[in-house]
Scaffold this motif. Structure first.
Motif, short mmCIF file in Angstrom:
data_model
loop_
_atom_site.label_atom_id
_atom_site.label_comp_id
_atom_site.label_asym_id
_atom_site.label_seq_id
_atom_site.Cartn_x
_atom_site.Cartn_y
_atom_site.Cartn_z
N THR A 297 2.53 -2.91 -5.17
CA THR A 297 3.71 -2.13 -4.79
C THR A 297 3.51 -1.47 -3.43
O THR A 297 4.38 -1.52 -2.56
N LEU A 298 2.35 -0.85 -3.24
CA LEU A 298 2.07 -0.13 -2.00
C LEU A 298 2.08 -1.07 -0.80
O LEU A 298 2.60 -0.72 0.27
N PHE A 299 1.56 -2.28 -0.98
CA PHE A 299 1.42 -3.19 0.15
C PHE A 299 2.42 -4.36 0.09
O PHE A 299 2.18 -5.42 0.67
N GLY B 246 -0.49 3.60 7.79
CA GLY B 246 -1.18 4.75 8.35
C GLY B 246 -2.65 4.75 7.99
O GLY B 246 -3.31 3.71 7.98
N ALA B 247 -3.20 5.94 7.68
CA ALA B 247 -4.62 6.08 7.33
C ALA B 247 -4.74 6.82 6.00
O ALA B 247 -5.05 8.00 5.95
N PRO B 248 -4.50 6.14 4.88
CA PRO B 248 -4.51 6.80 3.58
C PRO B 248 -5.90 7.26 3.15
O PRO B 248 -6.92 6.74 3.63
N ALA C 183 -8.00 4.50 -6.53
CA ALA C 183 -7.35 4.70 -7.82
C ALA C 183 -6.26 3.67 -8.10
O ALA C 183 -5.71 3.64 -9.21
N LEU C 184 -5.96 2.80 -7.16
CA LEU C 184 -4.87 1.84 -7.35
C LEU C 184 -5.27 0.74 -8.33
O LEU C 184 -6.32 0.11 -8.18
#
Length: 342
Positions: free
Chosen positions: A284-286, A267-269, A276-277
């Motif tokens: 993990t997110l990607f 999406g568009a985070p 902050a990652l």
């Protein structure tokens, strides 16, 4: 065997597997590719993509890559977005991620489909095959045009009268001598929509691309700092760019994607959340996404450039922690973003 009848069976099987279109050409059907590639590299337009200059004899000729091949089967798989990808560009505090990278990595999805179709071919005919999807020195777009799937538009991407330009390409090389399709010709006419919208003027002329100015190249392939004069032109694009694809008039014929794996995951985070990652959270997110391959440092660099372009001073706090980042490029991007917002 009746190769004409088998070709019809192959096309039906390909569609059943989930591909959107199929075309076939001879391995030597793109005789001008080698010269054009050589000229492109000599001009330096490939930037840091040194792999384009490697194995140029293979990349410039599918016949040289595997001399035993008698046919190249080109397959298209659509990933048409449900929403206009240009809309997010107005949301300056959010990240714009190229449509193709919002779902699962297409390399995995297309490759598995190619292998299933290839195994079926071997079972049916005993022929030898090799399957490719961005995994070998194969110039897929010229081969796809030679196979009649579409044509390379003025933006250098492949587009089709039946599919628009939102589709991936995969290929199966085979020792089978199958009936060939007629090559496609350009149907761009006088349209220059894709050239006119490019934020960085990456097209020196129609049908020519200078990757060194292309946002997709800059955010994905380019290592180190991006030139200061180009940074403001990135906007909030942190991975790739869809502008030239999105404005193509032929997209009015685009068909919906059927592969659920291409559905939006990213999406568009918010830019602050992405800044902050840490490395573990980024991975993990990607996970399973093409975004993961650029690594946390290059990704964070892009996010910080987007923060600098946001016009929102509230995002200074998201950039500040990176001023002392171990990666010098990230620290430089943080300083640039803060100076822009201050």
């Amino acid at each position: 065997m009746d190769t004409t009848a088998f070709r019809e069976k192959l096309q039906a099987r390909a569609l059943d597997e989930g591909f959107s279109a199929m075309g076939i050409c001879a391995p030597d059907a793109t005789p001008h590719t080698a010269q054009r590639l050589s000229e492109y590299v000599e001009l330096g337009r490939h930037g840091q993509m040194g792999w384009m200059a490697e194995r140029m004899s293979w990349r410039g000729s599918a016949a040289a890559l595997w001399p035993q091949a008698r046919s190249v089967i080109m397959l298209a798989e659509v990933y048409t977005p449900e929403n206009n990808p240009l809309d997010v560009l107005e949301q300056r505090d959010r990240a714009a991620v190229s449509v193709y990278a919002q779902g699962r990595d297409y390399h995995d999805l297309v490759k598995k489909r190619l292998k299933r179709l290839g195994r079926w071919m071997v079972e049916q005919t005993g022929a030898e095959i090799k399957v490719f999807v961005d995994t070998a020195p194969v110039m897929e777009k010229p081969l796809a045009q030679a196979a009649g799937l579409g044509w390379q538009g003025k933006h250098t991407n492949l587009l089709s009268r039946d599919l628009g330009n939102w589709f991936f390409l995969g290929s199966i090389f085979t020792t089978l001598d199958l009936p060939k399709d007629a090559p496609e010709t350009s149907h761009c006419g006088n349209c220059t929509a894709c050239l006119d919208i490019c934020p960085t003027n990456a097209f020196p002329a129609p049908y020519q691309l200078d990757a060194r100015r292309c946002i997709s190249y800059l955010t994905i392939e380019h290592k180190g700092p991006i030139a200061p004069d180009l940074r403001p032109l990135l906007g909030n694009r942190i991975y790739g760019c869809d502008d030239c694809l999105a404005v193509c008039p032929w997209n009015k014929f685009a068909v919906a994607a059927s592969e659920i794996g291409y559905a939006r995951r990213v999406g568009a985070p918010h830019l602050a959340e992405l800044a902050a990652l840490d490395d573990a959270a980024f991975r993990t997110l990607f996970s399973g996404s093409p975004v993961k391959r650029i690594g946390r440092d290059r990704f964070t660099r892009n996010v910080l450039y987007a923060i600098g372009n946001s016009g929102d001073p509230a995002l200074i706090d998201a950039a500040k922690p990176h001023l002392n980042d171990p990666d010098g490029t990230v620290a430089d991007a943080a300083a640039w973003a803060i100076s822009r917002l201050s």
